[in-house]
Write a protein that holds these residues in place. Sequence first.
Motif, short mmCIF file in Angstrom:
data_model
loop_
_atom_site.label_atom_id
_atom_site.label_comp_id
_atom_site.label_asym_id
_atom_site.label_seq_id
_atom_site.Cartn_x
_atom_site.Cartn_y
_atom_site.Cartn_z
N SER A 20 10.31 2.07 -1.73
CA SER A 20 11.18 1.71 -0.70
C SER A 20 11.17 2.17 0.86
CB SER A 20 12.85 1.54 -1.49
OG SER A 20 13.75 0.76 -0.18
N GLN A 21 10.52 1.68 1.45
CA GLN A 21 11.41 2.27 2.89
C GLN A 21 11.82 1.51 3.94
OE1 GLN A 21 6.80 1.92 4.71
NE2 GLN A 21 5.86 2.70 3.25
N PHE A 22 12.96 2.35 4.17
CA PHE A 22 14.12 1.58 4.93
C PHE A 22 14.87 2.62 5.65
CE2 PHE A 22 19.05 0.77 5.01
CZ PHE A 22 19.06 -0.84 5.07
N ASP A 27 5.46 -5.69 -0.42
CA ASP A 27 3.74 -5.46 -0.11
C ASP A 27 3.66 -6.06 -1.28
OD1 ASP A 27 1.43 -4.78 0.90
OD2 ASP A 27 2.24 -2.50 1.71
N GLY A 28 2.50 -6.83 -1.10
CA GLY A 28 1.75 -7.45 -3.11
C GLY A 28 0.46 -7.32 -2.66
N ARG A 29 -0.21 -6.42 -1.60
CA ARG A 29 -1.77 -6.50 -1.20
C ARG A 29 -2.26 -5.84 -2.38
NH1 ARG A 29 -1.71 -3.20 3.99
NH2 ARG A 29 -0.20 -2.40 2.75
N GLY A 30 -3.48 -6.44 -2.73
CA GLY A 30 -4.27 -6.02 -4.06
C GLY A 30 -3.88 -6.91 -5.34
N ILE A 32 9.25 -2.65 0.19
CA ILE A 32 8.97 -2.21 -0.71
C ILE A 32 7.49 -2.73 -1.45
CG2 ILE A 32 10.20 -2.84 -3.20
CD1 ILE A 32 12.66 -3.31 -2.43
N LYS A 33 7.18 -1.78 -2.07
CA LYS A 33 6.01 -2.48 -2.33
C LYS A 33 5.56 -2.88 -4.18
CE LYS A 33 1.13 -1.75 -3.22
NZ LYS A 33 0.40 -2.47 -2.84
N GLY A 34 5.29 -4.05 -3.27
CA GLY A 34 5.35 -4.66 -5.25
C GLY A 34 4.35 -3.65 -6.93
N LEU A 35 4.39 -4.05 -7.62
CA LEU A 35 4.57 -3.79 -8.80
C LEU A 35 3.08 -4.68 -9.24
CD1 LEU A 35 4.67 -0.97 -10.95
CD2 LEU A 35 6.05 -2.13 -12.28
N MET A 94 6.52 -8.84 -9.30
CA MET A 94 8.27 -7.43 -10.16
C MET A 94 7.61 -6.36 -9.50
SD MET A 94 6.71 -6.02 -14.04
CE MET A 94 6.83 -7.54 -14.82
N LEU A 95 8.97 -5.23 -9.42
CA LEU A 95 8.89 -4.08 -9.35
C LEU A 95 9.11 -3.46 -10.06
CD1 LEU A 95 11.93 -5.81 -5.98
CD2 LEU A 95 9.05 -5.41 -5.90
#
Length: 352
Positions: free
Chosen positions: A236-238, A249-252, A310-313, A324-325
């Motif tokens: 998380s970046q906040f 962020d669900g890239r890739g 937030i980056k997705g898992l 999914m996180l």
Amino acid sequence: MKSRLLFLFTISILMAQAVMTSAQSMNPSDAVETVGQGAINWTSGEVYATGIGAPPPNAVNPAQARAMAERAAQVVAYRNLLEIVKGVRVDSETVVENFMTKSDIIRTKVDGIIKGDKPIKKQYLSDGSVEITVVMRMKGDFMNAVVPETFGGTMLPPPPVRPAPPVAPPAPPKQAPAPIVQDKKPEPPRVEPVKPAPVVPQPEKKPEPPKVAMPQPQPEKKVEPPPIAVPDQSTSQFKGGKATGVVIDGRGLGLKPALLPKIVDPQGQEIYVGQVVPRTNAVEQGVAGYAKDVNAAANNFRVTDNPAVIKGLRASGAARTDIMLSQTDAQALRDLGKKGDFLQFCRVIIVY
């Protein structure tokens, strides 16, 4: 005078075409999915379709030929738009066509919405054909037609639980009186004489050779693969304070956009969508926006000025529309959601 009127008429047509073209222009950072004779812009929440109509050979004059070509192009454009809309993913298990097949009411509503859309672009080709582009907004009436009536959090507290009335313990059963047994003197048992059994000669047995035990094959032991480790670290970046939105962020991850995407934790528990978002907000604003660039998403008006990133898992669900996180990020999103109302108002953008 006639030349001046012709000049003004030509200028008006060119200006109208320029306005229509600018209305259809898409930003390079928009999440656009090309489908058949059109496209779905998941960032703006619009579906585009084009159709081409040729002038009939039996037209009386050029004006009639052009009008009939426009009409034919518009019919084709509506037909292409319907085919694209049928394939729009509602959630991870359903597309719009599933609802249209099950319900005549939904099919009638969707058909009426599509035919009520006006063309946004007309292009006259050199051979006399006409190309028309139509657009349909996915928010509003369309969302109201395809989103289930049961969707959406009620936002009401659960009713109080009333204590159950006390139950009296059952009375113990009455025992029957034991029967009276009179004392009797036991009689001595009778002893019968035992006759000896006759002796029968047994034949001599030859000793058998010792048996050699053969080694038995041992069953192969199955080696269980080690469990897949789920990384549990915060992405998380906040900036801090009160969050005004969230960018996932669900890239890739192979994620696919949908009308009702879910955000879940590693156990599959829902963090965001129907249990959180009221149906009215989902219909009017759309559950989530989509983008191709994280920076563009973080600066989008949908998440206003202080979003968390937030980056997705991984992508989850049958159609890979849910995200999914990690456990830590899932808890962080839950905590941010408790401090604000950005989840209830659909201030979510997913980058894929």
